[in-house]
Scaffold this active site. Structure first.
Site, PDB file in Angstrom:
ATOM      1  N   GLU A 171     -23.452 -18.306  28.711  1.00 40.40           N
ATOM      2  CA  GLU A 171     -23.499 -17.232  29.730  1.00 40.40           C
ATOM      3  C   GLU A 171     -23.854 -17.763  31.120  1.00 40.40           C
ATOM      4  O   GLU A 171     -24.752 -17.240  31.788  1.00 40.40           O
ATOM      5  CB  GLU A 171     -24.483 -16.128  29.305  1.00 40.40           C
ATOM      6  CG  GLU A 171     -24.020 -15.371  28.087  1.00 40.40           C
ATOM      7  CD  GLU A 171     -24.829 -14.116  27.760  1.00 40.40           C
ATOM      8  OE1 GLU A 171     -25.918 -13.912  28.327  1.00 40.40           O
ATOM      9  OE2 GLU A 171     -24.369 -13.340  26.917  1.00 40.40           O
ATOM     10  N   GLU A 290     -20.710 -13.918  20.741  1.00 44.06           N
ATOM     11  CA  GLU A 290     -21.789 -12.923  20.614  1.00 44.06           C
ATOM     12  C   GLU A 290     -21.155 -11.545  20.641  1.00 44.06           C
ATOM     13  O   GLU A 290     -20.531 -11.177  21.651  1.00 44.06           O
ATOM     14  CB  GLU A 290     -22.813 -13.045  21.743  1.00 44.06           C
ATOM     15  CG  GLU A 290     -23.658 -14.288  21.654  1.00 44.06           C
ATOM     16  CD  GLU A 290     -24.777 -14.329  22.698  1.00 44.06           C
ATOM     17  OE1 GLU A 290     -25.314 -13.266  23.075  1.00 44.06           O
ATOM     18  OE2 GLU A 290     -25.083 -15.458  23.136  1.00 44.06           O
TER      19      GLU A 290
HETATM   20  O1  AHR Z   1     -28.232 -12.490  21.660  1.00 45.12           O
HETATM   21  C1  AHR Z   1     -29.250 -12.261  22.582  1.00 45.12           C
HETATM   22  C2  AHR Z   1     -28.938 -12.811  23.966  1.00 45.12           C
HETATM   23  O2  AHR Z   1     -27.856 -12.102  24.497  1.00 45.12           O
HETATM   24  C3  AHR Z   1     -28.501 -14.258  24.028  1.00 45.12           C
HETATM   25  O3  AHR Z   1     -29.560 -15.142  24.120  1.00 45.12           O
HETATM   26  C4  AHR Z   1     -27.693 -14.292  25.295  1.00 45.12           C
HETATM   27  O4  AHR Z   1     -26.681 -15.253  25.250  1.00 45.12           O
HETATM   28  C5  AHR Z   1     -27.163 -12.889  25.442  1.00 45.12           C
HETATM   29  O5  AHR Z   1     -27.418 -12.381  26.718  1.00 45.12           O
END
Ligand code: AHR
Length: 501
Positions: A171, A290
């Site tokens: 990210e 994610e």
């Molecule tokens: O999954 C939780 C968080 O969400 C992770 O650390 C990050 O990559 C995202 O913002």
């Protein structure tokens, strides 16, 4: 009435088993008292909880991303290898938590190996860069005779781990990220790091950071700029998306799968536009590393407000409802419809932190509602994804995504056995009847199970009571070349059967 049309010859492509990945971050209780708890009654000789590993197997997880997440952007991997008693704790700035470094690269990779799960590693491109990344890669995959590989061997591991999948940071578009960069800065760093990593091990696959969500101001231009720098070096671009019900807007929440679909299509368009400019035959695929339901806006105070914590604090331990399970099922429908471009996906995260599996220190591991659609899809979705036509069905108005289809569907067929899996969501509060057409093919539905947003007496699961789980699908009728399916209100149903030409 909705019609679903299938034919075994019309395929999207093979289902990459890596779409049933999950994610282990050093965050809250995902690692400590999650997968790892040496004092637990079920702990193995390495300190990992057997009950959690057994549920992970039941969940059908094929791959685990590690060690972050935001955590990776200030991580010094060298501090968490070698004799445990010599490792020093460090303050992780992403979650403002003291990380004891009891579990590091070797412990995690050996856990994956014992459990038959493919690891996906991330390198720190926040506070660090090329040097740390190639060192870690050599530590993991190098043969004896060079510094970092020899360090691994000195630490007790002779054979290289052969880690194939590598994320170039996490990210990096997010202002919250330690070492956040603009798209040009990150794109250049990703290209240079990726190039060096492939010099160390040309067999690896690399993931460049895409947008943290489709709502980022930089969405679109971020992907294009980053890929203009590293298109030739990387294999995948990442996508992250979390969905939640906000302000009681149930319809938009139920339509999250459509938002995910638009996101996938837009990232594919951005990536392909760079490919077109480069006149490249290479196709960048997506690592949706994610995704989940996360009550981020409504329940999470924000990491900046967290006091410094120790000893596996409880951070973002969302409890999932029956409705959340239906939405997770529907998000899986979107992923399976796009297996030609979605090569990797990780349900974030695995244990305790926005997770399908929950634990209590010393207690028994248990399944959240969202465990069930994932486990069912991971078990049934085998072989190739089919091009599923969903036509003539009603639409549902939503404030966030406009009109969305009430019924969504994905299907897979195993070319060896003809086994068919058909996943169908009904987003509306009314029962739906669906006609399943299979012109020129023979099809049979043998049965199915459903997750319901309204399962009598079971709104969510608890540590001591797992009342929520899949129920039998409503009856299926076979007619003359047609099959009639009935879908319960606000449900996700997984049918199984056979399909052959
Ligand atoms: O999954 C939780 C968080 O969400 C992770 O650390 C990050 O990559 C995202 O913002």
């Amino acid at each position: 009435m909705t019609t679903i049309t299938l034919h075994p010859d019309f395929r999207v492509g093979p289902v990459d088993r890596r779409v049933f990945g999950s994610f282990v971050e050093h965050l809250g209780r995902c690692v400590y008292t999650g997968i790892y708890e040496p004092d637990h009654a079920t702990a193995d000789e390495f300190g990992f909880r057997r009950d959690v590993a057994d549920l992970t197997r039941e969940l059908g997880v094929t791959m685990l991303r590690y060690p972050g997440g935001n955590f990776v952007s200030n991580y010094t991997w060298e501090d968490a290898v070698g004799p445990v008693e010599q490792r020093k704790p460090f303050l992780d700035l992403a979650w403002r938590t003291v990380e004891p470094n009891l579990v590091g690269t070797d412990e995690f990779l050996q856990y994956c190996e014992r459990e038959g799960i493919e690891p996906m590693m991330a390198v720190n491109l926040g506070t660090r860069g090329i040097d740390a990344a190639i060192g870690l890669l050599e530590y993991c995959n190098g043969e004896a005779g060079t510094k970092w590989a020899d360090m691994r061997i000195a630490n007790g591991r002779e054979k290289p781990y052969g880690v194939k999948l590598w994320c170039l940071g996490n990210e990096m578009d997010g202002p919250w990220q330690i070492g956040h960069k603009n798209a040009d800065e990150y794109g250049r760093l990703a290209a240079a790091t990726g190039r060096a990593m492939k010099q160390v091990d040309p067999s690896i696959e690399l993931v460049a950071c895409g947008s943290s969500s489709m709502m980022m101001d930089t969405f679109g231009s971020w992907e294009r700029t980053v890929l203009s720098h590293c298109y030739d070096v990387v294999d995948h671009i990442s996508m992250h998306a979390y969905y939640e019900e906000l302000d009681g807007d149930r319809a938009s929440f139920l339509g999250s799968g459509t938002a995910m679909e638009k996101f996938v299509e837009r990232v594919v368009a951005s990536a392909d536009s760079i490919g077109a400019e480069k006149r490249s035959d290479k196709r960048i695929t997506i690592s949706f590393d994610e995704w989940n339901v996360w009550y981020l806006v409504s329940r999470f105070p924000g990491e900046a407000n967290l006091p410094v914590q120790r000893d596996a604090p409880r951070i973002i331990e969302d409890r999932y409802s029956a409705l959340d399970a239906v939405v997770v099922g529907d998000l899986l429908v979107t992923l399976l419809r796009h297996t030609d471009r979605v090569a990797v996906a990780c349900l974030a995260q695995l244990v305790n932190v926005i997770a399908p599996i929950m634990t209590e220190p010393g207690g028994e591991a248990w399944r959240q509602t969202t465990f069930h659609p994932f486990a069912t899809a991971a078990r049934l979705a085998q072989g190739d994804a089919l091009q599923v036509q969903v036509t003539d069905g009603p639409v549902m108005a939503t404030d966030k995504h406009g009109d969305v289809p009430v019924v969504t569907a994905a299907a897979t067929v195993d070319p060896e056995t003809g086994a068919l899996a058909l996943f169908v969501t009904n987003r509306s509060a009314a029962e739906q009847t669906v006609t399943l057409r299979h012109p020129g093919a023979t099809a049979r539905i043998e049965g199915g199970t459903a997750v319901l947003a309204d399962q009598a007496g079971a709104r969510e699961n608890q540590a001591d009571a797992e009342a929520y789980g899949p129920v039998d699908a409503l009856p299926v009728a076979h007619g003359d070349g047609l099959i009639t399916l009935t879908l319960a209100p606000e449900s996700w149903t997984a049918f199984h059967g056979t399909l052959s030409a």
